[in-house]
Design an enzyme around this catalytic site. Structure first.
Site, PDB file in Angstrom:
ATOM      1  N   SER A  68       0.815  -1.219   0.000  1.00 21.10           N
ATOM      2  CA  SER A  68       0.000   0.000   0.000  1.00 21.10           C
ATOM      3  C   SER A  68       0.845   1.264   0.000  1.00 21.10           C
ATOM      4  O   SER A  68       0.454   2.275  -0.581  1.00 21.10           O
ATOM      5  CB  SER A  68      -0.922   0.018   1.214  1.00 21.10           C
ATOM      6  N   HIS A 129       7.615  -5.438   5.065  1.00 15.57           N
ATOM      7  CA  HIS A 129       8.115  -4.694   6.222  1.00 15.57           C
ATOM      8  C   HIS A 129       9.601  -4.962   6.483  1.00 15.57           C
ATOM      9  O   HIS A 129      10.276  -4.137   7.098  1.00 15.57           O
ATOM     10  CB  HIS A 129       7.322  -5.065   7.476  1.00 15.57           C
ATOM     11  N   ASP A 160       2.281 -11.373   5.877  1.00 19.29           N
ATOM     12  CA  ASP A 160       2.864 -11.149   4.556  1.00 19.29           C
ATOM     13  C   ASP A 160       3.378 -12.455   3.950  1.00 19.29           C
ATOM     14  O   ASP A 160       3.794 -12.487   2.788  1.00 19.29           O
ATOM     15  CB  ASP A 160       4.020 -10.134   4.634  1.00 19.29           C
ATOM     16  N   ARG A 191       3.613 -10.261  15.407  1.00 18.82           N
ATOM     17  CA  ARG A 191       3.491  -8.893  14.911  1.00 18.82           C
ATOM     18  C   ARG A 191       2.185  -8.229  15.337  1.00 18.82           C
ATOM     19  O   ARG A 191       2.094  -7.012  15.357  1.00 18.82           O
ATOM     20  CB  ARG A 191       3.630  -8.857  13.380  1.00 18.82           C
ATOM     21  N   ARG A 264       4.292   0.125  10.723  1.00 20.80           N
ATOM     22  CA  ARG A 264       3.851  -0.789  11.776  1.00 20.80           C
ATOM     23  C   ARG A 264       4.895  -1.014  12.865  1.00 20.80           C
ATOM     24  O   ARG A 264       4.656  -1.784  13.790  1.00 20.80           O
ATOM     25  CB  ARG A 264       3.436  -2.127  11.166  1.00 20.80           C
ATOM     26  N   ASP A 396      -8.603  -5.330   0.387  1.00 18.76           N
ATOM     27  CA  ASP A 396      -7.284  -5.609   0.960  1.00 18.76           C
ATOM     28  C   ASP A 396      -7.360  -5.974   2.442  1.00 18.76           C
ATOM     29  O   ASP A 396      -6.798  -6.981   2.874  1.00 18.76           O
ATOM     30  CB  ASP A 396      -6.369  -4.395   0.814  1.00 18.76           C
ATOM     31  N   HIS A 400      -6.573  -9.652   4.027  1.00 23.89           N
ATOM     32  CA  HIS A 400      -5.476  -9.995   4.951  1.00 23.89           C
ATOM     33  C   HIS A 400      -5.877 -11.009   6.019  1.00 23.89           C
ATOM     34  O   HIS A 400      -5.006 -11.594   6.654  1.00 23.89           O
ATOM     35  CB  HIS A 400      -4.942  -8.735   5.645  1.00 23.89           C
TER      36      HIS A 400
HETATM   37  O1  LIG Z   1       0.987  -4.048   7.270  1.00 26.04           O
HETATM   38  C1  LIG Z   1       0.147  -4.750   6.705  1.00 26.04           C
HETATM   39  O2  LIG Z   1      -1.046  -4.742   6.982  1.00 26.04           O
HETATM   40  C2  LIG Z   1       0.623  -5.697   5.644  1.00 26.04           C
HETATM   41  O3  LIG Z   1       1.819  -6.266   6.042  1.00 26.04           O
HETATM   42  C3  LIG Z   1       0.829  -4.988   4.343  1.00 26.04           C
HETATM   43  O4  LIG Z   1      -0.342  -4.393   3.914  1.00 26.04           O
HETATM   44  P1  LIG Z   1      -0.421  -2.933   3.324  1.00 26.04           P
HETATM   45  O5  LIG Z   1       0.787  -2.694   2.453  1.00 26.04           O
HETATM   46  O6  LIG Z   1      -1.688  -2.978   2.503  1.00 26.04           O
HETATM   47  O7  LIG Z   1      -0.498  -1.993   4.459  1.00 26.04           O
HETATM   48 MN   LIG Z   2      -3.007  -1.484  -0.396  1.00 20.87          MN
HETATM   49 MN   LIG Z   3      -2.503  -4.835   2.432  1.00 24.55          MN
END
Ligand SMILES: O=C(O)[C@H](O)COP(=O)(O)O
Ligand SMILES: [Mn+2]
Ligand SMILES: [Mn+2]
Length: 511
Positions: A68, A129, A160, A191, A264, A396, A400
């Site tokens: 993202s 990450h 991930d 995490r 994060r 998305d 997840h």
């Molecule tokens: O941090 C997250 O939620 C995922 O590892 C990656 O998702 P995002 O790139 O859509 O935030």
């Molecule tokens: Mn995204």
């Molecule tokens: Mn995502």
């Protein structure tokens, strides 16, 4: 005779359908399993193409999944941007990281004082990450500077990468420590605790108490640590590996954060800094890449410049934009799409839709979509708004969870929201550009390192649909090139608004 302008330049709506990737129909493709007449019709009847949203096309390492941050940054920048994962890899390949003066000086100081090095980060190869292999370089540097005590505070993933793979990655960490002749895993935590970004400090504090003060369940192996979770790798409870001995952070130690992505890990980094300071421990900290922490943590690898994007061009043209998303993706339609720049330009309005921060997305796959949609409809109705930029997060965020049924519901909810938004666009004579920022829901299984196929909620390398709904239907619809990339979005948006691409943009208007 000149060809008529196919699209009347004017106000519009840029919609990012988060995690909307393209793949053939399959029994793990939530998007094709879902009933999505509006999205199907959108792609079939309007000018559409597929845009690259992963790997080199956007500034990532070849073959790596989109995410993202880079997705929204490239959508905004109108050019690929070398992302932090790529810059870190380049720093490793060129030897710059191993010989980094700041890292070297801190390791030397720590070694002389008899202090310990604490390496904190996500241990997987998800490449969103962090990358577990980056440890090898840091361990080599520690070994070269003869730091005697090196503790790894491992964060397990399961998001991930396929879930229940934590043990494999921790085994890899053990191999890396053996190769370097330095380091051992001292603590393990999922995490879900260590990488909360929603302000749930009760979760973060468990990670802080673990690494700073050794508060966790004692166990004698990484395997037992991971096995103690009842909710997969994301939620491995705070665990202290007893063979590592006393790995608490003490005065004179140093910490290297090895996640390259900030969003994060920054809450944890801030809380740990504050906790160490409050308890009178003077500890040097560095992060592999630059973090957006409140406390200043020097970075070993600097960020790429992302200026000169859509936000700057809108400001220069005096155009008003309204940015709308729910909390999970709010920074993406503001901070990231603006090139990781927190400045709010003159005619820029931000609408953050809030809901339950600890939402259970399997139980509530609609999230706050109704309120996001209502805000988009309202902004679209305003004559003074040139561009509405919104993110629909469900595909998305629910993707997840790795839960196929919930993700199908999220896709169907997004489809219904699109119907309302398209109607609002017709009512206000706006064009709509809808695009994914990376794949996710179009593939909900993945092969784990041990060869088994598991449910998978992470991102993909698939291209994303990109559709332009013109603001009038009485002229021939334009045809988009067969392939595009996310870098083409900003130039196309500016073209549809009646402006030229910015001089820093290398993407092209698609019509
Ligand atoms: O941090 C997250 O939620 C995922 O590892 C990656 O998702 P995002 O790139 O859509 O935030
Ligand atoms: Mn995204
Ligand atoms: Mn995502």
């Amino acid at each position: 005779m000149s060809t008529p302008e196919p699209v009347l330049a004017g106000p519009g709506i840029l919609l990012v359908l988060d995690g909307w990737g393209h793949a053939d129909a399959a029994d793990d493709n939530a998007l094709t399993l879902a009933r999505t007449p509006v999205l199907d019709n959108l792609v079939a009847r309007h000018p559409s193409t597929l845009a690259e949203a992963s790997g080199e096309a956007v500034g990532l390492l070849p073959g790596t999944v989109g995410n993202s941050e880079i997705g929204h940054m490239v959508i905004g920048a109108g050019r690929p941007l070398p992302y932090d994962s790529l810059l870190v890899q380049q720093a490793i390949d060129s030897g710059v990281l191993r010989t980094h003066p700041r890292l070297g000086a801190l390791l030397e100081k720590t070694a002389e004082a008899g202090g310990a090095l604490h390496l904190i980060g996500l241990c997987s190869d998800g490449q969103i990450h962090a990358h577990v292999e980056h440890l090898s370089e840091l361990l080599a540097a520690a070994s070269a500077h003869q730091v005697q005590r090196v503790f790894i505070h491992a964060i397990t993933d399961g998001r991930d990468v396929a879930d229940h793979t934590g043990e494999t990655y921790l085994a890899r960490v053990a191999e890396l420590t053996a190769q370097a002749g330095a380091g051992q895993i001292a603590t393990v935590i999922g995490r879900g605790y260590a990488m909360d970004k929603a302000g749930n400090l009760d979760l973060t504090e468990q990670a802080v108490a673990l690494v700073a003060d050794g508060h966790g369940s004692p166990t004698d192996s990484a395997r037992a640590a991971v096995g103690s979770s009842e909710r997969g790798d994301e939620w491995v409870p705070a665990t202290v590996l007893t063979p590592a001995g006393d790995a608490r952070i003490t005065d004179g130690d140093m910490v290297v954060w090895f996640n390259f992505r900030s969003d994060r890990i920054q809450q944890f980094a801030d809380r740990l800094s504050e906790h160490l300071m409050a308890t009178g421990r003077s500890v040097d900290m560095v992060s592999l890449a630059q973090y957006d922490t409140r406390t200043a943590i020097p970075a070993l690898v600097e960020r790429a410049d992302a200026s000169g994007g859509l936000a700057d061009e809108l400001a220069a043209a005096g155009l008003r934009s309204v940015r709308i998303a729910e909390a999970e993706k709010f920074e993406h339609v503001t901070y990231y799409i603006n090139g990781r720049d927190a400045a709010v330009r003159g005619k820029e309005e931000h609408v953050r839709i809030t809901g339950d921060a600890k939402a259970d997305y399997v139980a509530r796959p609609r999230m706050n979509l109704d309120r996001v949609t209502a805000a988009v409809v309202e902004a679209a109705s305003r004559m003074d708004v040139d561009l509405v930029i919104a993110n629909l997060a469900n595909i998305d965020v629910v993707g997840h969870t790795g839960n196929l049924a919930a993700t199908v519901t999220a896709c169907e909810a997004t489809d219904a929201a699109m119907e309302r938004i398209l109607q609002a666009a017709r009512d206000s004579r706006r064009w709509v550009l809808a695009v994914g920022d990376h794949g996710n829901a179009e593939r909900m299984t993945k092969q784990a390192p041990d060869g088994t196929v598991r449910p998978y909620g992470g991102h993909t390398t698939n291209p994303v649909p990109l559709v332009v709904v013109p603001n009038r239907s009485d002229t021939p619809a334009p045809v988009l090139p067969e392939r595009a990339t996310l870098a083409d979005v900003a130039p196309t948006v500016l073209h549809l608004l009646g402006h030229k691409p910015g001089s820093a943009m290398t993407g092209r208007p698609l019509l």
